[in-house]
Design a protein around this motif. Structure first.
Motif, PDB file in Angstrom:
ATOM      1  N   GLY B 246       1.069  34.105   7.908  1.00  0.00           N
ATOM      2  CA  GLY B 246       0.722  33.381   9.137  1.00  0.00           C
ATOM      3  C   GLY B 246       1.957  33.065   9.957  1.00  0.00           C
ATOM      4  N   SER B 247       3.000  32.640   9.267  1.00  0.00           N
ATOM      5  CA  SER B 247       4.224  32.272   9.969  1.00  0.00           C
ATOM      6  C   SER B 247       4.898  33.497  10.579  1.00  0.00           C
ATOM      7  N   ALA B 248       4.890  34.592   9.821  1.00  0.00           N
ATOM      8  CA  ALA B 248       5.500  35.819  10.350  1.00  0.00           C
ATOM      9  C   ALA B 248       4.722  36.317  11.569  1.00  0.00           C
ATOM     10  N   LEU B 278      13.033  35.719   8.590  1.00  0.00           N
ATOM     11  CA  LEU B 278      12.934  35.807   7.131  1.00  0.00           C
ATOM     12  C   LEU B 278      13.525  34.555   6.485  1.00  0.00           C
ATOM     13  N   ALA B 279      14.667  34.123   7.000  1.00  0.00           N
ATOM     14  CA  ALA B 279      15.313  32.923   6.443  1.00  0.00           C
ATOM     15  C   ALA B 279      14.404  31.711   6.619  1.00  0.00           C
ATOM     16  N   PHE B 280      13.826  31.575   7.809  1.00  0.00           N
ATOM     17  CA  PHE B 280      12.935  30.437   8.058  1.00  0.00           C
ATOM     18  C   PHE B 280      11.720  30.485   7.138  1.00  0.00           C
ATOM     19  N   ASN B 281      11.102  31.655   7.054  1.00  0.00           N
ATOM     20  CA  ASN B 281       9.896  31.765   6.238  1.00  0.00           C
ATOM     21  C   ASN B 281      10.186  31.561   4.750  1.00  0.00           C
ATOM     22  N   THR B 282      11.386  31.957   4.322  1.00  0.00           N
ATOM     23  CA  THR B 282      11.781  31.715   2.930  1.00  0.00           C
ATOM     24  C   THR B 282      11.904  30.211   2.685  1.00  0.00           C
ATOM     25  N   LEU B 283      12.564  29.533   3.602  1.00  0.00           N
ATOM     26  CA  LEU B 283      12.719  28.081   3.455  1.00  0.00           C
ATOM     27  C   LEU B 283      11.365  27.376   3.484  1.00  0.00           C
ATOM     28  N   LEU B 316      13.166  30.172  -5.210  1.00  0.00           N
ATOM     29  CA  LEU B 316      13.802  30.826  -4.056  1.00  0.00           C
ATOM     30  C   LEU B 316      13.512  32.329  -4.053  1.00  0.00           C
ATOM     31  N   CYS B 317      13.548  32.935  -5.231  1.00  0.00           N
ATOM     32  CA  CYS B 317      13.259  34.379  -5.307  1.00  0.00           C
ATOM     33  C   CYS B 317      11.818  34.658  -4.876  1.00  0.00           C
ATOM     34  N   THR B 318      10.907  33.818  -5.344  1.00  0.00           N
ATOM     35  CA  THR B 318       9.496  33.978  -4.966  1.00  0.00           C
ATOM     36  C   THR B 318       9.328  33.784  -3.466  1.00  0.00           C
ATOM     37  N   ALA B 319       9.961  32.740  -2.943  1.00  0.00           N
ATOM     38  CA  ALA B 319       9.849  32.447  -1.511  1.00  0.00           C
ATOM     39  C   ALA B 319      10.396  33.608  -0.683  1.00  0.00           C
ATOM     40  N   PHE B 320      11.498  34.189  -1.135  1.00  0.00           N
ATOM     41  CA  PHE B 320      12.095  35.322  -0.422  1.00  0.00           C
ATOM     42  C   PHE B 320      11.136  36.515  -0.421  1.00  0.00           C
ATOM     43  N   ALA B 321      10.550  36.788  -1.584  1.00  0.00           N
ATOM     44  CA  ALA B 321       9.654  37.948  -1.683  1.00  0.00           C
ATOM     45  C   ALA B 321       8.401  37.764  -0.819  1.00  0.00           C
ATOM     46  N   VAL B 322       7.804  36.567  -0.867  1.00  0.00           N
ATOM     47  CA  VAL B 322       6.582  36.373  -0.069  1.00  0.00           C
ATOM     48  C   VAL B 322       6.908  36.354   1.421  1.00  0.00           C
ATOM     49  N   ALA B 323       8.078  35.832   1.783  1.00  0.00           N
ATOM     50  CA  ALA B 323       8.472  35.821   3.201  1.00  0.00           C
ATOM     51  C   ALA B 323       8.636  37.251   3.703  1.00  0.00           C
ATOM     52  N   ALA B 324       9.265  38.090   2.896  1.00  0.00           N
ATOM     53  CA  ALA B 324       9.447  39.494   3.296  1.00  0.00           C
ATOM     54  C   ALA B 324       8.095  40.197   3.382  1.00  0.00           C
TER      55      ALA B 324
END
Lengths: 322, 424
Positions: B246-248, B278-283, B316-324
């Protein structure tokens, strides 16, 4: 910038006499459709150059080509002698798109801060630029208002402010008054005059001939992706009509006989009016006498110099707003 | 009038491909997944990984192990898989327990010394040595299955032992056999043992009933733990995926409004823009995880602060993967409606396969393997290692590598697809 497909060649180092903007033989295609066909323009220092044409004429595509948002098939674009894709050119260019390209959930000042940062501004320079833009757009009292809550005219002004946050020396304005009320339009004109007073060079696209006449030093008439005339308003009218004037007459009734008579007299029907071109103002008398002799009842008549609308009609056979 | 309204709605639906996809494809996709899990997998029921440690090395214990190996629902191993083609030593009680704790195996059976002297237990006080069953308390089904199978093979795989023990009990109850009866009993037992030797794999059903193998179960992990970490991870990752996509989707909004064009006409490049998003969505995703786990700690008494390092790393790894993943979906889709339909379809499917809705160890093997292609599975495995198995951060290496690798790959594909926005 020399463009051929996706290839671009950086121009030689700029010289001090370089024009603010020089577009040469620009060609832009979208698939099989050629949107811009060999457009060449020169914007002089401090000048406001109008791009006048109907919707779909290719005005916005020329602007988008200059700011690098469409990839030209051919042509060169130079900003103060620099390649249009260079950092120097990007800093010198400001673009005010036709769309309200601001963040609706950010306030006016937050929008300006964001776009300022995107242009590389920071610290006190950024704060000063935001303050200047809010003042320029008369939005100081709306600085903390969400963009989505602003009135249509205010959104337009914020949209303009976001385009000049980095204080560019060349500003490309793509129909900045679309959809605004007359009062807001006057305010926008004042903003543009303010910019011009500071020496900013402007390319102004519009399909309103009144705006082009009022704001622009020179006007390029564009149609089907080509520039079909370029010059001051007086030049354009003179080149199209010489010293001829226009007579606009309205006859009582709408019978086919009236249309046939107008055609016989070399005029044309435009809406409820008949329009004639005359070399000498004394020809009006003869025209009116002939109408009376042929039994036509005259309701209204006026004599005036041709307008840009007339020039466009003369050059294309179509009205500007067709 | 009603006809006109229905007609209008049908026409509108026909032209809204996203709504059409949601209306028909999503239910079919979900039906297929759950049907595969519950209904159509007769030949690929979930198999239980079982370690057997044979401390007895008697005939009876060998018979028991061979019989367990022939059970279709068990994957029995007596030693770890070879490392670098070098055979590993047999499991010991300690290494078997460690394997269950780390989640490599579901159950371990320790067959004690002297089991073969008295393998069958008739009654509770006959002194039969008990087999120890080590299990993970989060898995409530595997111990019951293994316990049942143990009783079954005990009765079917050791007929001579069953007969001998049975005759001994009978003798006690009837006051002893006559010499003639004893002789015949011994002759028949000898014949039965010969049969077992000549056909050790036979699944001969003993006529005797009531024989049992004494088993003592012990949970080696999770006895005092809170299962809430499974739900926090499973549900958390699923909603992270929804939030990230949604955010992306703001990219699509900005493209529609012209803001994207304006941004790209400044000093910002497409790569910078996507990296920023990507950085925002990861955070954002990581913050969501923090909120969820802090809530689990506050309300459900999850032991959060003792697992902080592991949580931060796997989170953080999970957040990075889902953001991507969200970035990829946004750059694939042309409209918000498309994004909504595609993301719902993919995320619910991934969540079903990846264990967000249903524990993966209860799925058929093929489904478990398919689940490994989802972000959910790797993230849930990572959180399980941290909160359930108390494993050190170093044990998270596979999950970290996969999540970061997947995230990077998805981002690179998203960047490639985003070229369509660079020049309109």
């Amino acid at each position: 910038m020399t463009l051929g497909g996706s290839m671009a060649t950086v121009l030689a180092a700029p010289v001090s006499t370089a024009l603010p903007l020089e577009v040469t033989s620009l060609v832009v295609s979208f698939g099989a459709v050629k949107a811009v066909e060999g457009v060449s323009l020169q914007l002089r220092a401090g000048e406001c150059l109008g791009l006048l044409g109907p919707n779909g004429a290719g005005k916005s595509t020329v602007i988008r080509g200059i700011v690098g948002r469409v990839l030209p098939d051919a042509g060169t674009i130079a900003v103060f002698g620099f390649s249009a894709s260079s950092k120097a050119a990007r800093e010198a260019l400001g673009w005010i798109p036709q769309e309200l390209a601001v963040y609706p959930r950010l306030t006016s000042s937050e929008n300006l801060f964001s776009f300022g940062r995107y242009h590389g501004l920071s610290g006190s320079k950024l704060a000063e630029a935001v303050a200047w833009c809010l003042d320029w757009a008369a939005l100081q009292d709306k600085a903390d208002e969400l963009a989505k809550n602003l009135s249509g005219g205010m959104k337009r002004r914020l949209n303009m402010a976001a385009g000049i946050i980095h204080r560019p020396r060349v500003v490309l304005m793509d129909e900045p008054t679309v959809g605004v009320d007359p009062q807001s339009r006057i305010r926008i004109f004042e903003m543009i005059e303010n910019l011009r007073a500071q020496g900013t060079s402007i390319v102004y696209t519009t399909h309103y001939m009144e705006e082009a006449e009022q704001l622009c030093d020179r006007i390029a008439i564009i149609d089907h992706g080509r520039i079909i005339a370029l010059g001051t308003k007086e030049d354009l009218v003179h080149n199209a009509f010489g010293s001829r004037s226009q007579v606009t007459a309205r006859f009582a009734g709408t019978s086919p006989e009236i249309a046939a008579w107008v055609e016989r007299r070399g005029g044309r029907i435009s809406g409820p009016n008949a329009e004639f071109s005359i070399e000498n103002s004394t020809e009006v008398v003869a025209l009116l006498k002939d109408a009376a002799d042929d039994g036509l009842e005259l309701a209204d008549v006026s004599l005036h110099r041709p307008t840009l609308e007339s020039v466009f009609l003369h050059l294309t056979g179509r009205e500007l707003r067709d | 009038m009603i006809y006109a309204i229905v007609l209008t709605a049908i026409k509108a639906l026909r032209r809204d491909r996203a709504a059409l996809a949601l209306s028909f494809m999503l239910p079919v996709a979900f039906f297929s997944i759950f049907a595969a899990i519950f209904a159509t997998q007769h030949n690929s029921t979930p198999k239980i990984s079982l370690i057997v440690v044979d401390q007895d090395q008697s005939t009876a214990s060998h018979q028991l192990v061979r019989a367990l190996e022939h059970e279709a629902s068990l994957i029995v191993s007596e030693r770890p898989a070879p490392k670098n083609k070098v055979a590993q030593p047999d499991y010991t009680a300690a290494t078997a327990e460690a394997s269950v704790k780390s989640g490599d195996s579901q159950i371990a059976l320790i067959i004690p010394r002297d089991f073969g002297k008295n393998p069958i237990s008739f009654g509770s006080s006959d002194g039969s040595p008990s087999i120890q069953m080590l299990n993970d308390s989060s898995d409530t089904i595997a111990p019951q299955m293994v316990g049942g199978l143990l009783q079954k093979v005990g009765m079917s795989a050791m007929p001579s032992v069953m007969a001998q023990k049975g005759s001994e009990f009978t003798g006690q109850f009837i006051g002893g056999f006559t010499p003639q009866q004893k002789k015949r009993m011994e002759e028949n037992l000898a014949q039965l043992k010969e049969q077992e030797k000549s056909n050790p794999d036979s699944d001969t059903s003993s006529a005797s009933g009531g024989g049992v193998i004494a088993v003592q179960s012990r949970s080696v992990i999770g006895e005092k733990k809170n299962l809430v970490c499974f739900y926090a991870a499973g549900i958390g990752v699923m909603f992270l995926l929804f939030t990230a996509s949604g955010s992306a989707g703001s990219l699509l909004d900005e493209s529609d409004s012209g803001t994207l064009d304006r941004v790209l006409s400044s000093h910002v490049t497409m790569t910078t823009l996507l990296a920023g998003k990507l950085a925002f969505n990861t955070l954002l995703a990581f913050t969501q995880l923090v909120v969820m786990f802090v809530w689990a700690w506050a309300v459900f008494h999850l032991d959060f602060h003792n697992h902080l390092a592991g949580f931060v790393i796997i989170g953080l790894c999970t957040a990075f993967a889902v953001a991507a993943f969200g970035m990829l979906l946004a750059s694939m889709c042309r409209t918000r409606a498309q994004l909504g339909a595609v993301s719902t379809l993919l995320i619910l499917t991934m969540s079903a396969l990846g264990g967000s809705m249903f524990p993966r160890n209860l799925m058929p093997l093929a489904m478990q393997k398919a689940g490994m292609f989802t972000i959910n599975a790797w993230a849930i495995d990572g959180f399980t290692k941290v909160f359930w198995r108390d494993l050190p951060v170093s044990a998270l290496a596979p999950q970290i590598a996969v999540l970061l690798g997947v995230g990077t790959a998805l981002f690179l594909v998203a960047r490639r697809l985003a070229r369509r926005w660079e020049f309109s």
